[in-house]
Motif scaffolding. Structure first.
Motif, short mmCIF file in Angstrom:
data_model
loop_
_atom_site.label_atom_id
_atom_site.label_comp_id
_atom_site.label_asym_id
_atom_site.label_seq_id
_atom_site.Cartn_x
_atom_site.Cartn_y
_atom_site.Cartn_z
N PRO A 1 11.90 3.91 5.33
CA PRO A 1 11.78 4.73 4.11
C PRO A 1 13.12 5.27 3.64
N TYR B 1 11.78 2.29 -0.37
CA TYR B 1 11.93 1.66 0.94
C TYR B 1 13.04 0.61 0.88
N ASN C 1 0.81 -1.22 0.00
CA ASN C 1 0.00 0.00 0.00
C ASN C 1 0.84 1.27 0.00
N ARG C 2 2.18 1.12 0.01
CA ARG C 2 3.06 2.30 -0.02
C ARG C 2 3.81 2.42 -1.35
#
Length: 294
Positions: free
Chosen positions: A268, A273, A240-241
């Protein structure tokens, strides 16, 4: 040196018959028979296989998503197209022209580039090509390059690096390095049948992933998780990122014994990431990787 070969194979090329064929070159006497004996690496100029266009089916995508921890969507999980390429990987490795036996060849690194999400119901063309080996400190490496297109648009690409252990070259470039991502509080408990569950979805029935006895026969204390499952599970934790256009790079470290526990970590970066998978008790690394926004 001969010119690289290009062929088309059927979509079931990664089935059990192909796995058996892939194992034969490793057997004493049998591996020296005509049609089974591997060609000389010095004569290998490369090989490319493609498969007829395949439609992405919702049922299979949802089974894969459930095994790997992805949510159900109208687009496929980022690593899913590897499922469509894997039969070609096996067909290439089991071809007599490919100079290394599949058994004993180690999946070392993987890089996936998603140019845009792939939609369920799309028709995809898949091609996998492998070049002559490149040197490595622990042997030689074969890079399997996958291209997935939809209506002539390249939507997904992958490079899978496979190591064949042997006489290495100490001056060869080192493998990929990644930013640190210490384990956090996330620990996953992995069941003993995870390898069999993932094999049922992926078609990768390598015996090292299935049962204690089959894994022990190939030098492992018990069955181990698929490397591509560990990549997928880590990607699912970040799903979801991640943007629509993204690259995911990983290096596979120590095998994950099943059943067992693994600790996930992430942090991050400026453009994505860093993430890791490790043994929660000893800290031994299983996987290191990063994502990069495109």
């Amino acid at each position: 040196m001969a010119a690289p070969q290009t062929r088309e194979v059927s979509g079931d090329a990664g089935g059990l018959a192909t796995l058996l064929k892939a194992a034969l070159p490793s057997l004493p006497v049998v591996g020296q028979l005509p049609g089974i004996k591997k060609a000389s690496g010095a004569d290998f100029a490369g090989l490319s296989f493609s498969r007829p266009p395949v439609t992405v089916e919702r049922g299979h995508v949802e089974r894969y998503a459930a095994v790997c921890g992805f949510p159900v969507k109208d687009t496929v999980p980022l690593p899913y197209p590897h499922m469509l390429a894997f039969p070609l990987h096996m067909a290439l490795m089991s071809d007599p022209a490919f100079p290394a036996p599949a058994i004993g060849t180690v999946h070392l690194e993987n890089s996936i580039t998603q140019h845009r999400p792939v939609r369920i119901g799309e028709s995809l063309a898949v091609t996998v090509a492998v070049d002559p080996a490149r040197p490595h400190a622990k042997g030689t490496v074969f890079d399997f390059r996958t291209t997935v297109t939809a209506d002539d648009e390249t939507v997904w690409e992958e490079t899978s690096a496979y190591l064949r252990r042997g006489k290495g070259d100490e001056s060869a470039p080192a493998g990929a390095t990644f930013p640190d991502a210490p384990a956090g509080g996330t620990v996953w408990s992995l069941p003993g049948d995870l390898g069999r569950t993932y094999a049922a979805v992926s078609g990768d029935h390598n015996p090292i992933h299935l049962y204690p006895l089959t894994a022990k026969a190939l030098g492992f204390p018990r069955q181990i998780a698929h490397g591509m499952w560990t990549l997928a599970r880590c990607t699912a934790a970040l799903e979801n990122r991640l943007g629509d256009a993204v690259r995911v790079d990983v290096a596979f470290k120590k095998p994950v014994l099943l059943p067992g526990k693994v600790a996930f970590g992430s942090r991050p970066l400026d453009d994505g990431y860093a993430f890791s998978l490790s043994n929660p008790r000893t800290g031994a690394p299983h996987l290191a990787g990063r994502t990069t926004d495109l």
